[in-house]
Scaffold this active site. Structure first.
Site, PDB file in Angstrom:
ATOM      1  N   ASP A 216     -19.570  49.566 -57.209  1.00 34.66           N
ATOM      2  CA  ASP A 216     -21.025  49.741 -57.079  1.00 34.66           C
ATOM      3  C   ASP A 216     -21.310  50.322 -55.696  1.00 34.66           C
ATOM      4  O   ASP A 216     -20.428  50.315 -54.821  1.00 34.66           O
ATOM      5  CB  ASP A 216     -21.746  48.393 -57.249  1.00 34.66           C
ATOM      6  CG  ASP A 216     -23.259  48.552 -57.263  1.00 34.66           C
ATOM      7  OD1 ASP A 216     -23.763  49.414 -58.009  1.00 34.66           O
ATOM      8  OD2 ASP A 216     -23.954  47.833 -56.524  1.00 34.66           O
ATOM      9  N   SER A 217     -22.540  50.728 -55.507  1.00 33.78           N
ATOM     10  CA  SER A 217     -22.906  51.265 -54.194  1.00 33.78           C
ATOM     11  C   SER A 217     -23.002  50.154 -53.143  1.00 33.78           C
ATOM     12  O   SER A 217     -22.906  50.431 -51.951  1.00 33.78           O
ATOM     13  CB  SER A 217     -24.229  52.012 -54.297  1.00 33.78           C
ATOM     14  OG  SER A 217     -25.213  51.160 -54.837  1.00 33.78           O
TER      15      SER A 217
ATOM     16  N   TYR B  65     -27.473  54.892 -53.348  1.00 36.42           N
ATOM     17  CA  TYR B  65     -27.140  56.041 -54.180  1.00 36.42           C
ATOM     18  C   TYR B  65     -28.379  56.556 -54.936  1.00 36.42           C
ATOM     19  O   TYR B  65     -28.416  57.690 -55.384  1.00 36.42           O
ATOM     20  CB  TYR B  65     -26.111  55.639 -55.252  1.00 36.42           C
ATOM     21  CG  TYR B  65     -24.670  55.592 -54.806  1.00 36.42           C
ATOM     22  CD1 TYR B  65     -24.308  55.525 -53.464  1.00 36.42           C
ATOM     23  CD2 TYR B  65     -23.652  55.625 -55.764  1.00 36.42           C
ATOM     24  CE1 TYR B  65     -22.966  55.471 -53.097  1.00 36.42           C
ATOM     25  CE2 TYR B  65     -22.316  55.586 -55.398  1.00 36.42           C
ATOM     26  CZ  TYR B  65     -21.980  55.511 -54.064  1.00 36.42           C
ATOM     27  OH  TYR B  65     -20.653  55.473 -53.711  1.00 36.42           O
ATOM     28  N   GLY B  66     -29.334  55.647 -55.107  1.00 42.41           N
ATOM     29  CA  GLY B  66     -30.429  55.862 -56.070  1.00 42.41           C
ATOM     30  C   GLY B  66     -31.231  57.132 -55.919  1.00 42.41           C
ATOM     31  O   GLY B  66     -31.739  57.665 -56.898  1.00 42.41           O
TER      32      GLY B  66
ATOM     33  N   CYS C 241     -22.349  50.445 -61.149  1.00 42.43           N
ATOM     34  CA  CYS C 241     -23.530  51.135 -60.621  1.00 42.43           C
ATOM     35  C   CYS C 241     -24.191  51.969 -61.731  1.00 42.43           C
ATOM     36  O   CYS C 241     -23.582  52.887 -62.277  1.00 42.43           O
ATOM     37  CB  CYS C 241     -23.103  52.047 -59.476  1.00 42.43           C
ATOM     38  SG  CYS C 241     -24.461  52.952 -58.757  1.00 42.43           S
ATOM     39  N   ASN C 242     -25.436  51.615 -62.030  1.00 45.65           N
ATOM     40  CA  ASN C 242     -26.160  52.354 -63.075  1.00 45.65           C
ATOM     41  C   ASN C 242     -26.382  53.808 -62.686  1.00 45.65           C
ATOM     42  O   ASN C 242     -26.332  54.700 -63.524  1.00 45.65           O
ATOM     43  CB  ASN C 242     -27.534  51.721 -63.308  1.00 45.65           C
ATOM     44  CG  ASN C 242     -27.469  50.471 -64.145  1.00 45.65           C
ATOM     45  OD1 ASN C 242     -27.736  50.498 -65.331  1.00 45.65           O
ATOM     46  ND2 ASN C 242     -27.103  49.357 -63.532  1.00 45.65           N
TER      47      ASN C 242
ATOM     48  N   GLU D 123     -31.285  44.224 -50.790  1.00 52.25           N
ATOM     49  CA  GLU D 123     -30.182  44.284 -49.810  1.00 52.25           C
ATOM     50  C   GLU D 123     -30.565  43.528 -48.534  1.00 52.25           C
ATOM     51  O   GLU D 123     -29.718  43.002 -47.835  1.00 52.25           O
ATOM     52  CB  GLU D 123     -29.841  45.745 -49.467  1.00 52.25           C
ATOM     53  CG  GLU D 123     -29.083  46.500 -50.557  1.00 52.25           C
ATOM     54  CD  GLU D 123     -27.567  46.243 -50.557  1.00 52.25           C
ATOM     55  OE1 GLU D 123     -26.987  45.985 -49.501  1.00 52.25           O
ATOM     56  OE2 GLU D 123     -26.967  46.300 -51.663  1.00 52.25           O
TER      57      GLU D 123
ATOM     58  N   CYS E 252     -30.347  48.620 -63.038  1.00 56.58           N
ATOM     59  CA  CYS E 252     -29.821  48.723 -61.672  1.00 56.58           C
ATOM     60  C   CYS E 252     -29.217  47.363 -61.362  1.00 56.58           C
ATOM     61  O   CYS E 252     -29.865  46.322 -61.557  1.00 56.58           O
ATOM     62  CB  CYS E 252     -30.943  49.040 -60.691  1.00 56.58           C
ATOM     63  SG  CYS E 252     -30.416  48.938 -58.963  1.00 56.58           S
TER      64      CYS E 252
ATOM     65  N   HIS F 252     -28.676  45.744 -58.784  1.00 53.75           N
ATOM     66  CA  HIS F 252     -29.353  44.894 -57.795  1.00 53.75           C
ATOM     67  C   HIS F 252     -30.443  44.006 -58.408  1.00 53.75           C
ATOM     68  O   HIS F 252     -30.707  42.919 -57.906  1.00 53.75           O
ATOM     69  CB  HIS F 252     -30.008  45.758 -56.718  1.00 53.75           C
ATOM     70  CG  HIS F 252     -29.033  46.306 -55.728  1.00 53.75           C
ATOM     71  ND1 HIS F 252     -28.129  47.285 -56.047  1.00 53.75           N
ATOM     72  CD2 HIS F 252     -28.830  45.995 -54.429  1.00 53.75           C
ATOM     73  CE1 HIS F 252     -27.409  47.563 -54.978  1.00 53.75           C
ATOM     74  NE2 HIS F 252     -27.806  46.811 -53.981  1.00 53.75           N
TER      75      HIS F 252
HETATM   76  N1  DGL Z   1     -26.687  49.464 -57.584  1.00 55.79           N
HETATM   77  C1  DGL Z   1     -27.144  50.776 -57.890  1.00 55.79           C
HETATM   78  C2  DGL Z   1     -27.429  50.936 -59.373  1.00 55.79           C
HETATM   79  O1  DGL Z   1     -27.071  50.106 -60.169  1.00 55.79           O
HETATM   80  C3  DGL Z   1     -28.365  51.219 -57.154  1.00 55.79           C
HETATM   81  C4  DGL Z   1     -28.436  50.933 -55.704  1.00 55.79           C
HETATM   82  C5  DGL Z   1     -28.477  52.186 -54.886  1.00 55.79           C
HETATM   83  O2  DGL Z   1     -29.509  52.869 -54.849  1.00 55.79           O
HETATM   84  O3  DGL Z   1     -27.459  52.460 -54.310  1.00 55.79           O
HETATM   85  O4  DGL Z   1     -28.018  51.924 -59.759  1.00 55.79           O
END
Ligand code: DGL
Length: 270
Positions: free
Chosen positions: A6-7, A38-39, A69-70, A154, A186, A188
């Site tokens: 994941d990110s 990453y989003g 990570c989605n 976060e 997501c 998170h």
């Molecule tokens: N955890 C990432 C996801 O599932 C998103 C977090 C990010 O923006 O990095 O998409």
């Protein structure tokens, strides 16, 4: 070993569910904290980051990888599976989260109105719309991008009024569309699962993404004994992050409910 990527912190929700549902397997976690979030990034860059994470986990001895990570799953999993793996890792498996979550939503919905929340990248990719419609063409998908949630989570602002206010704001348009099922697209967001359940209204079934992905993995391994037999069993789980910060370690241990030895991962640029 099963690699989980994941990110940042979010993928630990999937780890927690895998440790609960499939405790026999040894896992290796990689959070690309140095390059989070990453989003909002371009698909090109997400592809590069994802390839580098996959290289890292396979070189460390993983035999299969879950892209928790989605944002990566939604935007680049197909390209990874169709182009990258056959060329560099033939025979190895990389799975994502969009399909298992869509399958579960399609199974659960009664009124065929499914809501999805996620990062800008995930929502803009349309991956959940494609997957849900492939499951059942009568399903109508209502989406909302929630770019402010990841930084709040976060930061550990799980119970703060500001976070609840943002959740109310982001969920309102989906509730107005009378969804009966909600996908947390997501990783998170599961960390604020109970707040989301409270705000989403009683009529909405909020899927537990970690458990859904872990059960889908269980089902996959049952159907693929040739992969299952190569997975390392044991409890010597390994946790890596590309940048170790005190807040990440604190939040990770709080979420997992245990102390972890977090190691620094140096990712080779491709
Ligand atoms: N955890 C990432 C996801 O599932 C998103 C977090 C990010 O923006 O990095 O998409």
């Amino acid at each position: 070993m099963i690699g989980i990527f994941d990110s940042g912190l979010g993928g630990l929700t999937v780890v927690k569910s895998i440790l609960k549902i499939l405790p026999q397997y040894q896992i290796m976690y990689l959070g690309d904290t140095a390059r989070l979030p990453y989003g909002n990034r371009s698909r090109e860059l997400i592809y590069i980051f994802t390839k580098e994470a996959i290289d890292y986990l396979f070189k460390q001895g993983c035999t299969m990888i879950i892209i928790a990570c989605n944002t990566s799953s939604a935007q680049v999993l197909r390209k990874i599976q169709q182009e990258y793996l056959p060329k560099f890792y033939p025979g190895k498996k990389v799975l994502g989260v969009v399909r298992p979550l869509s399958e579960e939503a399609a199974r659960v919905t009664k009124n065929n109105r499914v809501g999805v929340i996620g990062t800008r990248g995930t929502i803009a990719s349309g991956a959940y719309i494609r997957e849900l419609e492939a499951q059942n063409s009568r399903i109508k998908v209502f989406q909302n991008a929630c770019p402010l949630l990841v930084p709040l989570i976060e930061e550990g602002w799980l119970e703060k009024t500001e976070t609840k206010k943002m959740l109310r704001l982001y969920l309102k348009p989906l509730k107005d569309k009378k969804i009966d099922t909600l996908i947390l697209g997501c990783t998170h967001y599961q960390i604020v699962f109970s707040q989301i359940v409270k705000i989403a209204s009683k009529r909405v079934c909020v899927l537990n993404p970690g458990d859904t992905v872990a059960k889908s993995l269980q089902n996959y391994l049952d159907r693929h004994p040739e992969i299952e037999k190569n997975l390392v069993k044991g409890t010597a789980h390994q946790y890596y992050a590309t940048e170790i910060t005190e807040i990440f370690l604190h939040n990770a241990q709080k979420w997992l409910g245990q102390k972890i030895h977090l190691q620094s991962a140096v990712i080779e640029k491709s």
